[in-house]
Design an enzyme around this catalytic site. Structure first.
Site, short mmCIF file in Angstrom:
data_model
loop_
_atom_site.label_atom_id
_atom_site.label_comp_id
_atom_site.label_asym_id
_atom_site.label_seq_id
_atom_site.Cartn_x
_atom_site.Cartn_y
_atom_site.Cartn_z
N GLY A 1 0.75 -1.10 0.12
CA GLY A 1 -0.12 -0.16 0.15
C GLY A 1 0.69 1.36 0.12
N ALA A 2 1.96 1.34 -0.85
CA ALA A 2 3.12 2.29 -0.83
C ALA A 2 2.74 3.37 -1.74
CB ALA A 2 4.33 1.48 -0.92
N ASN A 3 1.53 3.56 -2.38
CA ASN A 3 1.42 4.72 -3.33
C ASN A 3 0.76 5.91 -2.73
OD1 ASN A 3 -1.13 3.80 -3.30
ND2 ASN A 3 -1.35 3.05 -5.25
N GLY B 1 -0.09 8.08 1.16
CA GLY B 1 -0.34 8.24 2.74
C GLY B 1 0.61 7.69 3.48
N GLY C 1 2.05 4.60 3.74
CA GLY C 1 2.93 3.79 2.98
C GLY C 1 4.21 4.59 2.35
N SER D 1 -4.33 -0.85 14.51
CA SER D 1 -5.06 0.34 14.79
C SER D 1 -5.68 0.46 16.13
CB SER D 1 -6.38 0.49 13.64
OG SER D 1 -7.11 1.57 14.04
N TYR E 1 -14.11 -3.63 10.56
CA TYR E 1 -12.80 -2.78 10.34
C TYR E 1 -11.88 -3.32 11.84
CZ TYR E 1 -8.85 0.40 10.11
OH TYR E 1 -7.48 1.03 10.23
#
Length: 303
Positions: A25-27, A29, A31, A142, A170
């Site tokens: 999820g590095a694209n 925020g 990440g 979280s 979640y």
């Protein structure tokens, strides 16, 4: 002279030259800010992303050695393909990607989307990459594991069929992240591995994650909170980075040191009793192996 100790920040990251890291999820925020900090410190970082075009655009903003590889955590076939293509050593795996409070949906393999992406996808990825890992796994959890109503793992209905609620789903997935870390560390220790499993949470950080909430009211409240209270994603990534580079015990949990762990500098924090139960952690592991078809392998030894 001010004698207050200086708080940890990215300038404290030790030289990462020669280290290889994967960040899911590095694209954007948290990440992307994690990638930027690690690459700036000298690591070679792989951006593991669902959309390679967005990943390449993100990688172009990073100073340092990076590459982009496709990974869809909501598709176990994609997870297997990513892991099968890995060659050589991997020092650090950051399980950062996630979805939050989204409308009811299923992964490609039929799992509830939040549990399937946030937990099962990372569970499979970690175990498949473990033979290559030499240092540690950091999983982003979280404060939602503390949500009102005492979140639990609904073993009788993990997909929450007929009783789906976005926030509860979640919370279950984030509780699963912590139980996964606990049992992974137990197994690593029993196997005599030097690899460590740790978890971190970013407090309240302003990212795009909140914009997909199923509730328009919650989206509006989170938008307001992001503007007036939340720390930015660069600050939010500090807890992940601290867990990734500091010499911490296995199964440590890192969060912000401010009020309610909502913002601040990284420090070791506690977790709920439900997130600390070894019996539940072992049960979740067994179920996760059955659902994904991925089992705990023989981990690599440190180089």
């Amino acid at each position: 002279m001010d004698s207050t100790p200086r708080k940890w920040d990215i300038s404290d990251i030790p030289d990462q030259t020669g280290r290889i890291a994967v960040v899911t999820g590095a694209n954007s925020g948290l990440g992307l800010d994690t990638v930027r900090a690690l690459a700036r410190a000298g690591a070679h970082v792989v951006l593991a992303v669902r959309d390679p075009r967005r990943g390449e655009a993100a990688a172009a903003t990073v100073r340092g050695s990076v590459e982009v590889r496709r990974l869809d955590l909501a598709d176990l076939g994609s997870v297997r393909e990513f892991a099968a293509s890995w060659q050589g050593r991997l020092d650090l795996l950051v399980n950062n990607a996630g979805v939050m409070n989204v409308p009811e949906a299923r992964t490609k393999d039929g799992f509830e989307l939040q549990f399937g992406t946030n937990h099962l996808g990372h569970f499979a990825l970690t175990n498949l990459l473990l033979p290559h890992l030499t240092d540690r796994v950091v999983t982003v959890a979280s404060q939602a594991h503390r949500a009102p109503g005492r979140p639990s793992i609904r073993f009788g209905n993990l997909n929450m069929t007929g009783e789906y609620a976005p926030v509860a789903a979640y919370s279950q997935s984030k509780l699963a992240n912590l139980l996964f870390t606990l049992e992974l560390q137990r197994r690593l220790t029993a196997a005599g591995s030097s690899v460590r499993a740790l978890a971190a949470h970013p407090g309240w950080s302003a990212t795009g994650l909140q914009s997909h909430d199923a509730s328009a009211v919650r989206r509006a409240l989170m938008w307001l909170g992001n503007r007036v209270y939340a720390q930015d994603s660069k600050a939010g990534a500090l807890t992940t980075l601290y867990a990734a580079v500091q010499d911490l015990p296995g199964a440590s949990y890192v969060g912000p040191d401010g009020f309610g762990e909502m913002r601040g500098a990284p420090t070791l924090v506690g977790r709920t009793q439900a997130a600390s139960d070894p019996a539940t952690a072992r049960r979740l592991w067994t179920v996760s192996e059955e659902l994904t078809g991925v089992v705990f392998p023989e981990p690599a030894t440190a180089a």
